[in-house]
Scaffold this active site. Structure first.
Site, mmCIF file in Angstrom:
data_model
loop_
_atom_site.group_PDB
_atom_site.id
_atom_site.type_symbol
_atom_site.label_atom_id
_atom_site.label_comp_id
_atom_site.label_asym_id
_atom_site.label_seq_id
_atom_site.Cartn_x
_atom_site.Cartn_y
_atom_site.Cartn_z
ATOM 1 N N ASP A 1 -11.102 4.973 -12.685
ATOM 2 C CA ASP A 1 -11.495 3.631 -13.138
ATOM 3 C C ASP A 1 -10.266 2.799 -13.497
ATOM 4 O O ASP A 1 -10.173 1.622 -13.158
ATOM 5 C CB ASP A 1 -12.429 3.719 -14.351
ATOM 6 C CG ASP A 1 -13.815 4.226 -13.994
ATOM 7 O OD1 ASP A 1 -14.126 4.348 -12.784
ATOM 8 O OD2 ASP A 1 -14.586 4.490 -14.939
ATOM 9 N N ASP B 1 -14.203 2.205 -3.647
ATOM 10 C CA ASP B 1 -12.782 1.859 -3.541
ATOM 11 C C ASP B 1 -12.534 0.804 -2.463
ATOM 12 O O ASP B 1 -11.463 0.753 -1.870
ATOM 13 C CB ASP B 1 -11.962 3.121 -3.257
ATOM 14 C CG ASP B 1 -12.346 3.796 -1.952
ATOM 15 O OD1 ASP B 1 -13.366 3.397 -1.341
ATOM 16 O OD2 ASP B 1 -11.632 4.724 -1.528
#
Length: 177
Positions: free
Chosen positions: A130, A156
């Protein structure tokens, strides 16, 4: 407040014609703070049909407006990175296409997928992953102009949307960064 003379004119026209009006207005309180309110005004007439007085009531709807704005933000932004999300990107691209066509400009899209991101999550933990996504989003935002859009599609994957005259060179520069 923020209410224009024209809006007041429409309100008074409705009150005098229909003896009733309801709507949102902006007002200023004693401290000078401007706030939204839901206002209801009714006319009370005497036996001759003349107006004796007006009855008005209102509710301060500041919290409701703040909640509505927050819901709109959440619906269009990624909660982790605070970047625009897929829905926001779709709307932005439609606007970009319209403006580019009108102004005879070009659009460039850069798709970014972080290679081996799953390994970071699996070996170092989701909190590190994160943190990496947040750092990537901050760096992407720092590379673009204010008129451009960087969005997180999910996971992502990121997209940068650029628009302008001869945008290919600028897109290449952004890609190198």
């Amino acid at each position: 407040g923020r209410t224009s003379k024209e809006e007041y004119g429409v309100m008074w026209k409705a009150i005098l014609k229909k003896s009733f009006w309801q709507g949102e207005m902006w007002n200023r309180n004693k401290d000078g703070k401007v706030y939204p309110k839901l206002l209801i005004i009714s006319v009370v007439r005497n036996q001759q049909g003349n107006i004796d007085y007006f009855i008005g009531s209102f509710n301060d709807i500041t919290e409701q407006k703040v909640t509505e704005e927050r819901i709109q933000y959440i619906a269009h932004h990624d909660p982790l990175t605070q970047l625009p999300n897929r829905l926001y990107l779709k709307v932005s691209l439609q606007q970009f296409l319209t403006m580019a066509h009108r102004n005879n400009e070009e659009i460039a899209l850069i798709f970014i997928d972080l290679d081996r991101f799953k390994i970071v999550n699996d070996t170092l933990g989701h909190h590190i992953g994160d943190g990496l996504l947040i750092e990537v989003s901050n760096r992407l935002k720092a590379t673009i102009r204010e008129c451009d859009v960087v969005a997180r599609l999910g996971g992502d994957e990121f997209v940068i949307a650029l628009m302008g005259k001869n945008i290919a060179h600028f897109a290449a520069t952004i890609s190198e960064k």
